[in-house]
Design an enzyme around this catalytic site. Structure first.
Site, short mmCIF file in Angstrom:
data_model
loop_
_atom_site.label_atom_id
_atom_site.label_comp_id
_atom_site.label_asym_id
_atom_site.label_seq_id
_atom_site.Cartn_x
_atom_site.Cartn_y
_atom_site.Cartn_z
N TYR A 173 0.84 -1.20 0.00
CA TYR A 173 0.00 0.00 0.00
C TYR A 173 0.88 1.25 0.00
CZ TYR A 173 1.03 -0.15 5.04
OH TYR A 173 1.65 -0.21 6.26
N MET A 175 1.42 5.38 1.12
CA MET A 175 1.02 6.19 2.27
C MET A 175 1.68 7.57 2.23
SD MET A 175 3.17 4.84 5.57
CE MET A 175 2.67 6.31 6.45
N LYS A 177 2.45 11.19 4.97
CA LYS A 177 2.37 11.79 6.29
C LYS A 177 1.41 12.99 6.20
CE LYS A 177 5.28 9.31 8.74
NZ LYS A 177 4.77 8.44 9.82
N HIS A 200 7.12 3.96 16.87
CA HIS A 200 6.51 3.22 15.76
C HIS A 200 7.34 1.96 15.45
CE1 HIS A 200 3.85 2.99 12.31
NE2 HIS A 200 4.87 2.82 11.51
#
Length: 281
Positions: A173, A175, A177, A200
């Site tokens: 996928y 992504m 920020k 994270h």
């Protein structure tokens, strides 16, 4: 950018190391055209696909390609290409288009990126010793630090990833920020960003041995900022890690996700099944 001073350390982007180029291709097979074609031509097309995939999976050149059967999303296959240069990536795409198989595929989506290792902790530590506004000193110190990192064996393995044989499933996928007025990742200080990414990373390390993750950067290369590729022995591992990470602050407050593609890598023996499905008409 020559002669322009670097920003204050709190505004610094993280240093990064780049590895192989990556292209994700979402493919729909023209089943109607294959079934309507002369059987010999259909077999030749699928045989050429099998031969190409087999050659791509070898180690004759820096990089490799994998073909994955996909469920959902309106596509049949995900083809994942890793190459050490952009030119070799272009050549892999050209090979597919010029093959007999290329006449029977519709490329629905393509995503270009480059394997990236973001070095938040290193950047923060270095900025505590060297003033980034002193461009000459900063550039020299950063070059030395990056060179030392690149020599590490585990870093090289991360920049030139190979899919583990015991992890046949893939999840991919894109992504970004978040850059909203209330939550803007790029307005956080370097220390804040480094701290969030460290937390994270702790979540991800709990899945060591169950998930192999590849982050590839795409700023200036494609529409999103990163692509995430995960491999696992069981597709439910994707649900587990992504569900847990959604509660992590770096994701909950600052991450935007694109569409997900999940598939299973095809072994050479499985291409015969595609031939049988086309022949049964």
């Amino acid at each position: 950018m020559t002669g322009r001073p670097l920003p204050h350390s709190s505004e610094l982007p993280p240093a990064s190391l780049e590895g192989w180029y990556v292209l994700h291709q979402s493919i729909e097979l023209d089943w109607t055209g294959l079934k309507g074609a002369d059987p010999a031509d259909a077999r030749e097309a699928l045989s050429s696909f099998a031969a190409l995939a087999e050659r791509w999976s070898g180690a004759s050149e820096p990089g490799w390609s994998g073909v994955y059967r996909v469920a959902g999303g309106g596509i049949d296959f995900l083809i994942l290409h890793f190459r050490d240069t952009f030119d070799r990536l272009v050549e892999a795409v050209r090979e597919m288009k010029l093959s007999a198989w290329g006449d029977h595929v519709l490329v629905r989506e393509e995503y270009l990126s480059v394997v990236e290792l973001g070095l938040y902790a290193l950047t923060r530590e270095l900025s505590g010793r060297i003033d980034p506004a002193d461009r000459e000193a900063w550039d020299a110190a950063l070059a030395d630090a990056l060179s030392e990192e690149r020599r590490k064996g585990y870093v090289r393995r991360r920049l030139e990833p190979r899919q583990p044989e015991h992890m046949p499933y893939v999840c991919y996928y894109p992504m970004d920020k978040r850059r909203s007025p209330e939550r803007n990742w790029y307005r956080l200080s370097l220390g804040e960003r480094a701290g969030l990414m460290a937390a994270h990373g702790k979540v991800g390390r709990r899945f060591a041995g169950r998930i192999l993750q590849v982050i590839s950067g795409s700023m200036g290369l494609d529409d999103w900022e990163w692509a995430v590729t995960l491999w696992a022995a069981d597709p439910l591992e994707f649900k587990a890690i992504i569900s847990e990470m959604r509660y992590d602050e770096a994701s909950a407050d600052y991450a935007e996700f694109g569409p997900f593609v999940v598939g299973k890598r095809m072994a050479a023996a499985e291409f015969g099944g595609l031939l049988s499905s086309v022949a049964a008409r």
